[in-house]
Design a protein around this motif. Sequence first.
Motif, PDB file in Angstrom:
ATOM      1  N   GLY A   1     -26.100 -10.323  -0.197  1.00  0.00           N
ATOM      2  CA  GLY A   1     -24.868 -10.683   0.491  1.00  0.00           C
ATOM      3  C   GLY A   1     -23.623 -10.048  -0.083  1.00  0.00           C
ATOM      4  N   ALA A   2     -23.768  -9.077  -0.962  1.00  0.00           N
ATOM      5  CA  ALA A   2     -22.605  -8.479  -1.625  1.00  0.00           C
ATOM      6  C   ALA A   2     -22.092  -7.213  -0.944  1.00  0.00           C
ATOM      7  CB  ALA A   2     -22.949  -8.158  -3.077  1.00  0.00           C
ATOM      8  N   THR A   3     -22.874  -6.626  -0.042  1.00  0.00           N
ATOM      9  CA  THR A   3     -22.487  -5.366   0.583  1.00  0.00           C
ATOM     10  C   THR A   3     -22.802  -5.402   2.074  1.00  0.00           C
ATOM     11  OG1 THR A   3     -23.045  -4.214  -1.466  1.00  0.00           O
ATOM     12  CG2 THR A   3     -22.751  -2.856   0.484  1.00  0.00           C
ATOM     13  N   LEU A   4     -21.868  -4.891   2.860  1.00  0.00           N
ATOM     14  CA  LEU A   4     -22.045  -4.791   4.303  1.00  0.00           C
ATOM     15  C   LEU A   4     -21.907  -3.334   4.703  1.00  0.00           C
ATOM     16  CD1 LEU A   4     -22.296  -6.420   7.015  1.00  0.00           C
ATOM     17  CD2 LEU A   4     -19.794  -6.247   7.137  1.00  0.00           C
ATOM     18  N   HIS A   5     -22.868  -2.836   5.470  1.00  0.00           N
ATOM     19  CA  HIS A   5     -22.782  -1.501   6.069  1.00  0.00           C
ATOM     20  C   HIS A   5     -22.553  -1.704   7.560  1.00  0.00           C
ATOM     21  CE1 HIS A   5     -24.954  -0.504   2.337  1.00  0.00           C
ATOM     22  NE2 HIS A   5     -24.270   0.624   2.440  1.00  0.00           N
ATOM     23  N   VAL A   6     -21.591  -0.959   8.125  1.00  0.00           N
ATOM     24  CA  VAL A   6     -21.229  -1.136   9.526  1.00  0.00           C
ATOM     25  C   VAL A   6     -21.065   0.213  10.202  1.00  0.00           C
ATOM     26  CG1 VAL A   6     -19.475  -2.023  11.119  1.00  0.00           C
ATOM     27  CG2 VAL A   6     -20.016  -3.301   9.051  1.00  0.00           C
ATOM     28  N   ALA A   7     -21.690   0.336  11.369  1.00  0.00           N
ATOM     29  CA  ALA A   7     -21.409   1.445  12.287  1.00  0.00           C
ATOM     30  C   ALA A   7     -20.678   0.801  13.464  1.00  0.00           C
ATOM     31  CB  ALA A   7     -22.698   2.120  12.735  1.00  0.00           C
ATOM     32  N   ASN A   8     -19.412   1.111  13.603  1.00  0.00           N
ATOM     33  CA  ASN A   8     -18.581   0.503  14.643  1.00  0.00           C
ATOM     34  C   ASN A   8     -18.329   1.529  15.727  1.00  0.00           C
ATOM     35  OD1 ASN A   8     -16.400  -0.424  16.246  1.00  0.00           O
ATOM     36  ND2 ASN A   8     -15.758  -1.782  14.590  1.00  0.00           N
TER      37      ASN A   8
END
Length: 182
Positions: free
Chosen positions: A39-46
Amino acid sequence: MPGVVRCLEERIQQANAAESGMAAERFATAVIAELSADGATLHVANRAHPATLLVHRGQARPLEPGTPSLLLGLADLGGPDIPVDRYALPAGAVLVLFTDGVVEARDHRGVFYDPLPRLSRPLPSDPDRVLEALLTDLHQYTAGQLDDDVALLAIGLPLDANDGPGKTPAAPRRKADHGRRG
């Protein structure tokens, strides 16, 4: 993650090709997100979608993409790159994802709704309470008159990195989906 985006893009392109001759083409905004196991890192393709919100210690901030991207269905107008942003997340925060029906909701004067002020107040780090606060405010703002579908997802992050998803779920805790209201 870029593979998922390419697959979605291909599906929309296929649908557009199957409907050649029709004036309308399909396209869509999207957020494709991956939360690390701790829960420490979020990867996002927006893909031109309203930004995910990070709610922490009485402040909400949008996780804006570093590089704007075209909507799904329009990739042939841009380059092959699929930017994926990485965000370090603070322990105990809540991520809020939502459909564009939230930010396209209007009050009686026609002014669009902005979720940032409502979420930038002291709120518990419980995703259920964050969603309740947001939905209550949205319904008050619009006097219960939503013209578009509204879907929300809140994800509570572990209180510390040692908790991990086994002790404090980093998975979605509650979803809210409200259909069109007239």
